[in-house]
Structures are given as C-alpha cells and as structure tokens.
Design an enzyme around this catalytic site. Sequence first.
Site, PDB file in Angstrom:
ATOM      1  N   GLY A 239      -2.665  12.483   0.195  1.00 52.04           N
ATOM      2  CA  GLY A 239      -3.374  12.932   1.393  1.00 52.04           C
ATOM      3  C   GLY A 239      -4.283  14.128   1.215  1.00 52.04           C
ATOM      4  N   PRO A 274      -1.439  11.558  -5.033  1.00 51.12           N
ATOM      5  CG  PRO A 274      -2.526  12.933  -6.588  1.00 51.12           C
ATOM      6  CD  PRO A 274      -1.178  12.372  -6.232  1.00 51.12           C
ATOM      7  N   GLY A 275      -4.439   9.915  -4.066  1.00 49.21           N
ATOM      8  CA  GLY A 275      -5.302   8.767  -4.351  1.00 49.21           C
ATOM      9  C   GLY A 275      -6.751   9.137  -4.102  1.00 49.21           C
ATOM     10  NE  ARG A 312     -12.148   5.648   4.175  1.00 52.39           N
ATOM     11  CZ  ARG A 312     -12.587   6.750   4.725  1.00 52.39           C
ATOM     12  NH1 ARG A 312     -13.866   7.064   4.661  1.00 52.39           N
ATOM     13  NH2 ARG A 312     -11.752   7.573   5.333  1.00 52.39           N
ATOM     14  CE1 TYR A 316      -8.322   3.514   8.937  1.00 52.46           C
ATOM     15  CE2 TYR A 316      -9.959   3.511   7.188  1.00 52.46           C
ATOM     16  CZ  TYR A 316      -8.716   3.149   7.659  1.00 52.46           C
ATOM     17  OH  TYR A 316      -7.868   2.441   6.853  1.00 52.46           O
ATOM     18  CB  CYS A 352     -21.827 -12.450  12.863  1.00 56.88           C
ATOM     19  SG  CYS A 352     -23.100 -13.263  11.911  1.00 56.88           S
TER      20      CYS A 352
HETATM   21  N1  LLP Z   1       1.423   8.032  -0.516  1.00 58.37           N
HETATM   22  C1  LLP Z   1       1.669   7.278   0.575  1.00 58.37           C
HETATM   23  C2  LLP Z   1       3.047   6.998   0.949  1.00 58.37           C
HETATM   24  C3  LLP Z   1       0.598   6.783   1.334  1.00 58.37           C
HETATM   25  O1  LLP Z   1       0.839   6.050   2.408  1.00 58.37           O
HETATM   26  C4  LLP Z   1      -0.734   7.081   0.939  1.00 58.37           C
HETATM   27  C5  LLP Z   1      -1.868   6.567   1.696  1.00 58.37           C
HETATM   28  C6  LLP Z   1      -0.941   7.858  -0.219  1.00 58.37           C
HETATM   29  C7  LLP Z   1       0.171   8.322  -0.916  1.00 58.37           C
HETATM   30  C8  LLP Z   1      -2.306   8.215  -0.724  1.00 58.37           C
HETATM   31  O2  LLP Z   1      -3.022   9.002   0.160  1.00 58.37           O
HETATM   32  P1  LLP Z   1      -4.430   9.614  -0.321  1.00 58.37           P
HETATM   33  O3  LLP Z   1      -4.140  10.676  -1.360  1.00 58.37           O
HETATM   34  O4  LLP Z   1      -5.257   8.527  -0.895  1.00 58.37           O
HETATM   35  O5  LLP Z   1      -5.020  10.203   0.878  1.00 58.37           O
HETATM   36  N2  LLP Z   1      -7.503   3.383   4.360  1.00 58.37           N
HETATM   37  C9  LLP Z   1      -7.461   4.736   4.876  1.00 58.37           C
HETATM   38  C10 LLP Z   1      -6.404   5.564   4.194  1.00 58.37           C
HETATM   39  C11 LLP Z   1      -5.010   4.986   4.289  1.00 58.37           C
HETATM   40  C12 LLP Z   1      -4.008   5.803   3.561  1.00 58.37           C
HETATM   41  C13 LLP Z   1      -2.736   5.061   3.402  1.00 58.37           C
HETATM   42  N3  LLP Z   1      -1.734   5.773   2.699  1.00 58.37           N
HETATM   43  C14 LLP Z   1      -8.836   5.359   4.709  1.00 58.37           C
HETATM   44  O6  LLP Z   1      -9.739   4.700   4.208  1.00 58.37           O
HETATM   45  O7  LLP Z   1      -9.034   6.496   5.130  1.00 58.37           O
END
Ligand code: LLP
Length: 424
Positions: A239, A274-275, A312, A316, A352
């Site tokens: 996150g 982290p992603g 996105r 969102y 569409c």
């Molecule tokens: N760990 C868990 C348990 C999660 O549910 C998530 C993301 C992450 C790690 C990774 O979070 P990050 O570091 O990437 O923020 N599709 C949405 C985001 C959905 C996130 C889902 N969970 C978007 O495009 O904003």
Amino acid sequence: MDAFQYKGGELWCEDVRISELAAEFGTPLFVYSQAKLLHEFRAIKEAFAETDPVLCYSVKANSNLSLLKLLNSEGSSFDVVSGGELYRVKHAGADTTRVVFAGVGKTDEEIRFGLESNILMFNVESEAELDAIAAVAKSMDRIAPVALRLNPDIDAKTHAKTTTGKKGNKFGMDIERHNQLADKVLANPHLELRGIHMHLGSPILTTDPYEAAAKKALEVVTELRSKGHRTNWINLGGGFGLSYRGQEAPPASRYAEVILPYIRKAECRLALEPGRSICGNAAVLVSNVIYTKREGGKLFVIQDAAMNDLVRPAMYDSFHRIWPVAPRVAPPVDFEAEVQGCEPADVVGPICESGDYLAKARWLPEVKRGELLSTFSAGAYGMAMSSNYNSRPRAAEVLVNGSQVRLIRKRETYEDLIAFERGL
Ligand code: LLP
C-alpha cells in the site's frame, strides 16, 4: 529517478525513443523501464535494511514473468493471492519458502499447493479458512504455517474500493476473533502461528496509518507471547503511495522511520508486501490517436488504449498523467491545472461504454490523428487488470534496459481471442 523523460522534443524510456518502440511493436503498448523498477525495489530494501525484511513483491500489481524474474534476482520474495500467482512465481524461480499467500477465498486445492510449495505462511482471513488449512495440513500430515490477518479498523484515507483495513471490509478479522483463533492455533498440532498480518489499503500517501498498524502489531505480539505463542513475524502488507501526479508519495525511508521502532521493540522479523510503489512508475501506456471530435461543447481525443488496457480511471476515477509523445507544448509541472496553448479534452477509448476514458477535461495541446500519447504511471494494476472486453486483443509489453529492448509479452491476436472456445 525518472526513467521517462522528454529530450529533444520527444519522450524517451531510458535510452530509447518511445516513438521507435511504437513503430516496431504497435499500440497500445506498455513500455517498462528496468532501471526504474529495480530502483524502487532497492529503495525499499535499503530503507528497511536494518531489520533484514522479507520483501514480498505483491504479484497482483503486475505479474509479468520477466518482471518477477528481475525482482527475484534482486532478492525479492513474493505475496501471492491465488494458485495462479503461486504458479507464476515458481516459474520465475522464486524461493517459495519466503512466499506469503493471502486472499479471503483460498480453496483446498490452493492450500494444498501452498503446503506442497513449503511457503513461509498463509495469511488467514477467517475461522472457516483456518479450519480448512488445518484439515488440508492434517490430510498431508503437515504443519501449516499461518499468520492471522487482523483488521485493525484504521482509516488509510484511500479510495473506498481499495480500503481494506476498516471495519466492514471483507478482509481479516477483529481483535477478539484474532485472539480466539490464536488460541485455536495453539491447540492444533497441524497449525503453527508464525505471525500477524495487516494490509490497510492502497495507495496510502501518509505514514500515520503504518505507525498505528505497527504499534498495534507490537501490542498483539507481546500479548500472544505472554500466552505461550512463539510468534515472530509482523507483516504490514503493502500500500505504499505512488506519485501519480507529481511528488506526492513519501519515499520508502519515511515509511521505514515510523515502522522500524516498533519492529525493533517487538524483536520480530518484518515482512512487507509492496506492489504498486515498485512497478507503478516503471511503465507508460503508449497509444495512438485514432480521431478527434467535438460534440456537445467538448473535445474528445479518441485513441486506441481503452478501459480493457487500463481500467483504473473507469473503476476508481484515478488520475494518470497523459501527454503526447512528441508534443507541441512542453509538458507542464502540474497536469491538473490549465496549461497555456492547450484546451481541455476527454481522452477516451474505442469501447462502447461512457465509462471508457483515461482522463476527463484534461488540458492537452492539439493532437492529430496518428499522433502518439503516453499515459504515465501505468505499471501497476494496468496490464494485470486488463481484459478482452469488446473482443480487443490485449496489448504488448516491452522492457527497456538502457538501449536494449525486449518484448516481454506479445500482442494478442484475433486467433488468441477464440482459442479457448469450444462447442458448435
Ligand atoms: N497485500 C495485500 C493483502 C493486498 O491486498 C494488496 C493490494 C497488496 C499487498 C499490494 O498493495 P500495493 O502495494 O500494490 O498498493 N486495483 C487497485 C488496487 C487494489 C489493491 C489490492 N490489494 C488499483 O488499481 O488502485
């Protein structure tokens, strides 16, 4: 570090002109910078180095095998949420003993796959799931390593659809249930409580929610230990923020500053997931303007990237910077403000649906049919959330390393679209 820069009037990725990539590979096209990807991973690694954390890159953000292999070679581990993601990281050569497995709906098959792969731990989301894990472990005569996912009821102040650590979300469990389940783990010879897991939401642009979560984790771990648990992992999820607009996201070191004191006190191993912050700004989505039109007092720029490539904005209302690849006007510092020599336009795709847009009322210089546009910060939850809606083949992905270019996913074809269909 900015791997995507305008030089000599056009956009480059590292040492390669984006226009050359579009000419060779077509559009829509995801262009990744290897340097940026690795730079962001290393920044987190350095910020948290003193605790030697297990950094579990969250595969859901972008699961391309080449990116997984690169991160694996840098020492990253992985956070997976499905059998498919576990399969991918194994294919990328991951050491599965450092992999964490999250998700509210793990099937018995996925649990078995996790146990066979000797993963570090399952992040458990409910009592029913804990029972299922125990049953599968028993049938395999194994001990399943688990962390219980606490829903700490912390407001991470992010989009409603990406908030996960508030009461009322489907994720995790409250502290009472957490403590009950911890006792249940202690009583079951097929379960071992390795730690506590939390994930608050995404993206989180302030550090306070992490401080609150780390503090809570310290309290919980201390209590668990007093009851005889040997819990020694704190996993604070992912996150971390991403700068979609300018420089709004804090650097990894700021998150580390608020988290590390609690980890030290708890004398625990730290895991993070982290992603987005690793891959988000490592890619742009390049598209080609098909038409422009004026209707209802508005200017529409219709280009060939759509909500099936980057959902996105539609899903969102998220903000992505967009600017021509070879612009008539230099890119502004503030993409949300009025820009001289520009006019507001809706940047839309060919799908569409009225919700098929990449930007609304965005100040852009004049663009013509055949011109290329770049949508920035497209590396996370772009290709990973893409679809074939409107029977549109998925885009290609290329990875740039200096002046080297590698195709890391080829463009889908019309044949690919029907390849899995059976019947008449
Ligand atoms: N760990 C868990 C348990 C999660 O549910 C998530 C993301 C992450 C790690 C990774 O979070 P990050 O570091 O990437 O923020 N599709 C949405 C985001 C959905 C996130 C889902 N969970 C978007 O495009 O904003």
